[in-house]
Design an enzyme around this catalytic site. Structure first.
Site, PDB file in Angstrom:
ATOM      1  N   CYS A   9       0.836  -1.202   0.000  1.00  0.00           N
ATOM      2  CA  CYS A   9       0.000   0.000   0.000  1.00  0.00           C
ATOM      3  C   CYS A   9       0.871   1.253   0.000  1.00  0.00           C
ATOM      4  O   CYS A   9       1.662   1.478   0.920  1.00  0.00           O
ATOM      5  CB  CYS A   9      -0.919  -0.004   1.222  1.00  0.00           C
ATOM      6  SG  CYS A   9      -1.871   1.518   1.397  1.00  0.00           S
ATOM      7  N   ASP A  35      -1.558  16.397  -2.821  1.00  0.00           N
ATOM      8  CA  ASP A  35      -1.789  15.439  -3.905  1.00  0.00           C
ATOM      9  C   ASP A  35      -0.774  15.704  -5.015  1.00  0.00           C
ATOM     10  O   ASP A  35      -0.507  16.859  -5.349  1.00  0.00           O
ATOM     11  CB  ASP A  35      -3.213  15.598  -4.436  1.00  0.00           C
ATOM     12  CG  ASP A  35      -3.638  14.460  -5.326  1.00  0.00           C
ATOM     13  OD1 ASP A  35      -3.059  14.332  -6.433  1.00  0.00           O
ATOM     14  OD2 ASP A  35      -4.531  13.697  -4.944  1.00  0.00           O
ATOM     15  N   HIS A 105      -9.044   7.511   2.407  1.00  0.00           N
ATOM     16  CA  HIS A 105      -8.467   8.840   2.407  1.00  0.00           C
ATOM     17  C   HIS A 105      -9.503   9.869   1.971  1.00  0.00           C
ATOM     18  O   HIS A 105     -10.408   9.569   1.208  1.00  0.00           O
ATOM     19  CB  HIS A 105      -7.234   8.931   1.503  1.00  0.00           C
ATOM     20  CG  HIS A 105      -7.460   8.560   0.078  1.00  0.00           C
ATOM     21  ND1 HIS A 105      -7.611   7.253  -0.343  1.00  0.00           N
ATOM     22  CD2 HIS A 105      -7.561   9.325  -1.033  1.00  0.00           C
ATOM     23  CE1 HIS A 105      -7.789   7.226  -1.654  1.00  0.00           C
ATOM     24  NE2 HIS A 105      -7.765   8.478  -2.102  1.00  0.00           N
ATOM     25  N   HIS A 107     -10.043  13.676   0.269  1.00  0.00           N
ATOM     26  CA  HIS A 107      -9.472  14.738  -0.552  1.00  0.00           C
ATOM     27  C   HIS A 107     -10.043  16.052  -0.033  1.00  0.00           C
ATOM     28  O   HIS A 107     -11.266  16.212   0.019  1.00  0.00           O
ATOM     29  CB  HIS A 107      -9.894  14.593  -2.017  1.00  0.00           C
ATOM     30  CG  HIS A 107      -9.383  13.376  -2.689  1.00  0.00           C
ATOM     31  ND1 HIS A 107      -8.299  13.406  -3.540  1.00  0.00           N
ATOM     32  CD2 HIS A 107      -9.808  12.084  -2.656  1.00  0.00           C
ATOM     33  CE1 HIS A 107      -8.082  12.192  -4.001  1.00  0.00           C
ATOM     34  NE2 HIS A 107      -8.983  11.372  -3.481  1.00  0.00           N
TER      35      HIS A 107
END
Length: 118
Positions: A9, A35, A105, A107
């Site tokens: 991962c 990101d 997760h 964003h």
């Protein structure tokens, strides 16, 4: 096993410090980083340090940590100064929703007209 780091991962590797990331904030339970393919001027990923494949699994197994992820996203929105202009917190769950890394997760997106991002 759910909750345990997974060797394959990417996000578990970021948590362990094995893969570099532009970390903007870290708590006891979360890590937040920019990101690498931003969709908005502010695009930060907030991940739990524990591994669960998606938001549902995280919320079911560790609701307090799921809350930590949301709280951190809100705190980061204020730090990034997008809290007054508007921001989104998005959890993509499953490949059909665009999830490509199967570690839960959020964003955090902001800094532009988000109506263009559907």
């Amino acid at each position: 096993m759910a909750g345990e780091p997974q060797a394959d991962c990417l996000f578990c590797k970021i948590v362990a410090g094995e893969v570099p990331a532009t970390i903007v904030r870290e708590t006891e339970t979360t890590v937040a980083f920019r990101d690498i393919n931003p969709q908005a001027p502010t695009h930060i990923l907030v991940i739990p340090k524990v591994h669960y494949a998606n938001a549902r699994e995280l919320a079911t197994a560790e609701p307090a940590i799921a809350g930590d992820v949301l709280r951190e996203a809100g705190e980061l929105a204020a730090e990034e100064k997008v809290d007054t202009t508007g921001y989104r917190i998005v959890f993509n769950t499953g490949p059909g929703a665009g999830q490509t890394i199967f570690h839960a997760h959020a964003h955090l997106l902001g800094g532009c007209d988000l109506q263009r991002l559907v």
